[in-house]
Design a protein around this motif. Structure first.
Motif: not given
Lengths: 277, 277, 277, 277
Positions: A238, B141, B144-145, B148, B228, B231-232, B235-236
């Protein structure tokens, strides 16, 4: 680096990395939303009769502002024709044109023409597309999974046609709502997407059993696009994207430190120094 | 380490790492739920007529308990004003105030005032917010998104306005339910979110075709926020969070071994030694 | 290793790693499904009148088979009382008991008792729980995200109560369907989960606007449990599980090469040598 | 390498890595869609009466083309019988056979036979299956999680039977729509999958409470198949697949550089050199 006239204006209108640019963006966003809400309310008969004059004032003021914005964009961009022919240029023009055209039409219009004019003006909402810069990442993930999604759609399409045809056979003779295959396929789409209006619903035991199977399949295959998209988003790096817009080809999505446009090679605006707000 | 009076009471009421603190938390949770259920039942006419007195007894007892809880919190916290002005302080006050205010109102109230009083008292359910400590990870989370998700909402918003306007044109002249653009946009929202009440539904073949396209799009783009968010979350890094509450600024979310508050720097309560239950 | 009588029978009935064990499992699965379908059909009045005798024959035959199965399980397990008191033992007993009890009831029963007897017998479907061995992984993922899911449920619960109370105020005076807060909260649950029956639906513009907001929130927060669960499944190591059942404590979920039960330490059955089918 | 007659034709018809092959594929896709749409429209009475002749012309032309395609496939494949007996061969035959059979039937047909003929011809949509080459990855992910999904379906199945039986008891005596257990189970499936037609809906407070619990469970367990599938897709290596089709066994899904078929070992067609378009 080439000299460029109107660069300050350009940065304010096209980019979002100065204070003025951010204020301009937020103001434009609010004006678009106001304008679309006003146009939508105009189509409600009671509101039109009571507040018709006020709504028309709002409409004309905002059209004037959007016209000014369009002319300023044409004025400060280096190649006006390229902007005018770009997607955003066409949307900006179409956002104001219908309002002026309505002056040319005879005062007494048929209801059908009034309706079309209203709809065309509401499409002004597409001006919002310029705020979708962040969509680059989503777009890339969608493109990355495009073939899988097409396969998925072909599969779902075949499923609803087969089930729709079966329901036409099972329910059709006794239930008027399934009297043709297109109606049955429409019902299958309403069901498999879990929308379930209930305006068409099976009544025979066999039809209900078939519907139950379709629902559970629909429930399960919902997992497919979600899984595809999530795995695409996770496995994809990303990258951050700057707010720069190429002054030549007007494309976005440049890397934060990019000096040249990645699409046409033109030099980008340098990042402005931090302003004191 | 500074001496602090009422520290035992403070730990019981504000934290959840002692046996007493856990008992207090569970008891409070049950009392809030009981209270909200009682207030909801009061609005059902038959129940109100038959059990009105009992419900009012429950209401007053629980209000008394919540008042006591509010006063104890004010008493044992180091800076009462800071607590009183914090989000939780205001919610705790608003949870009891309306019941006392209802004494001041004249006995014979208009139906509309009764309704508003009922609703305001039901908002007591917001006291549950203090049990959402675990929501820190979810909140991170979501933040973070956030960009988006906003892009996604702007996209869905434009989609429903465009489709709603088209349906107003396609169905509007023959179908009373699509008689204005706002009604059509409402239908588009009901459809794209797959709720599908069925109180407004297309009837013409063209309208049904457009609806089917919208449903399949809605079905597909459902994958976007899920992807979204998933994946947040993946990966967090997922950090543990202690049950400590800063005695100065009353914020939560500290690391398990933290000694000072990460928000204001004040010293945190030391973790209590394991108690024998 | 201890000698054990009836070991062959034990392996056939309780485990699934021999040919006989697999055949037994599939046969049992089919018999349970047949039995539940027969019991469900019995509640349809037309079918009961026409095929009542046949359905009762099926019911009694299958009850006899399940009784035999229960007795065999008791006979071949090392500690019958422990099996009889375990969850599966109770379910196996309750699967046959109601049918025998129906003999004791007077022939002319009230409709209400008939109904209850039917429902209790349908609960025989819980015998399927023994086929959910694979659910260990799902269960572990659910447990791992249990606290996040409780927080999520508390959040959704508060949301539907607040929105339900607001709708009671906005729609209640004019729309009979929102005449109490519990009814409004029921509507909010129907909407936020995107079920959307349409039996209760807002009619005023303000109510519809509020409903639209709730739908979009419901559409978005759907992503939360999915994201939580997917990330839990992905980050969790997925261990294989053997089909062994501990002969002492009757628990499943042992590692493929385990020699002793991980719950009580008893020796497990050795994996049988590959049979020629 | 063996010599092979008609190799050029074979590559055009069966594969998609030459320009001619791609054109053939797209043309075939469009013809199938046209044909299915025409057959579906034929079942709408008004369209049949007005455009019946035109639709029959389209039907016969496309049947002729599909017959030609079938014969060409038989002609250019090395082992015609193997193709004729393969899944795709049968689908291709069944796509044209019913139209010819309709000539043999007496002109005056009963409505029921007309219906069946229409449905059978619509199944021509299954010819689309040959475009689902990309589905290999999805299929592998589905197979990988098949056992988890079966466990999930058994769990959901037990849930809807138990809840359906309870609703039959709670609502059945007063609400005609829940008059049998199968009807209640159908309602439970409609609810748990969030379809929610609204043709059957609970009315008593207890029934609505039970329905609300079922909805929230349904909302939550939706996360399970999505999580399973997403984690399967993410943890699975995603191999590219060439457009080659084995000339012996007609299977797809070969690696881009594969020389021999991975299913039967036969030599594959060499990748053609890049053509000038």
């Amino acid at each position: 680096m080439q000299p460029r006239k109107h660069q300050r204006l350009y940065e304010t209108i096209f980019e979002a990395d100065t204070t003025a640019g951010k204020v301009f963006d937020v103001a434009l966003l609010l004006l678009i939303l106001t304008s679309v809400v006003a146009l939508m309310l105009e189509s409600v008969e009671e509101i039109e009769q009571q507040y018709g004059f006020e709504l028309r004032c709002v409409e004309w003021s905002l059209t004037a502002i959007f016209t000014l914005e369009y002319l300023l964009r044409l004025y400060c961009v280096r190649r006006p024709m390229r902007y005018a022919k770009s997607f955003f240029g066409i949307v900006d023009l179409l956002a104001v044109l219908p309002t002026y055209l309505s002056l040319l039409l005879p005062t007494i219009q048929s209801l059908s023409v009034v309706r079309i004019m209203r709809i065309v003006r509401v499409f002004r909402v597409l001006k919002l597309a310029q705020f979708l810069g962040e969509a680059h990442i989503l777009g890339a993930a969608l493109r990355g999974s495009a073939r899988k999604i097409i396969v998925f759609l072909v599969g779902v399409g075949s499923l609803v046609i087969v089930v729709g045809a079966l329901m036409y056979w099972v329910e059709g003779l006794e239930n008027d709502q399934f009297s043709s295959i297109p109606a049955s396929v429409y019902w299958a789409i309403v069901t498999v997407t879990t929308v379930g209006y209930g305006d068409i619903a099976p009544e025979s035991p066999l039809g209900r059993g078939l519907a139950a199977v379709l629902m559970i399949i629909g429930y399960g295959i919902f997992a497919v696009p979600t899984g595809i998209f999530a795995s695409e988003l996770i496995t994809q790096p990303q990258a951050d994207v700057s707010t720069q817009v190429c002054p030549e080809c007007l494309k976005e999505g440049h890397a934060p430190k990019a000096v040249h446009c990645q699409h046409c090679g033109a030099e980008l605006n340098p990042e402005p120094p931090a302003e004191s707000s």
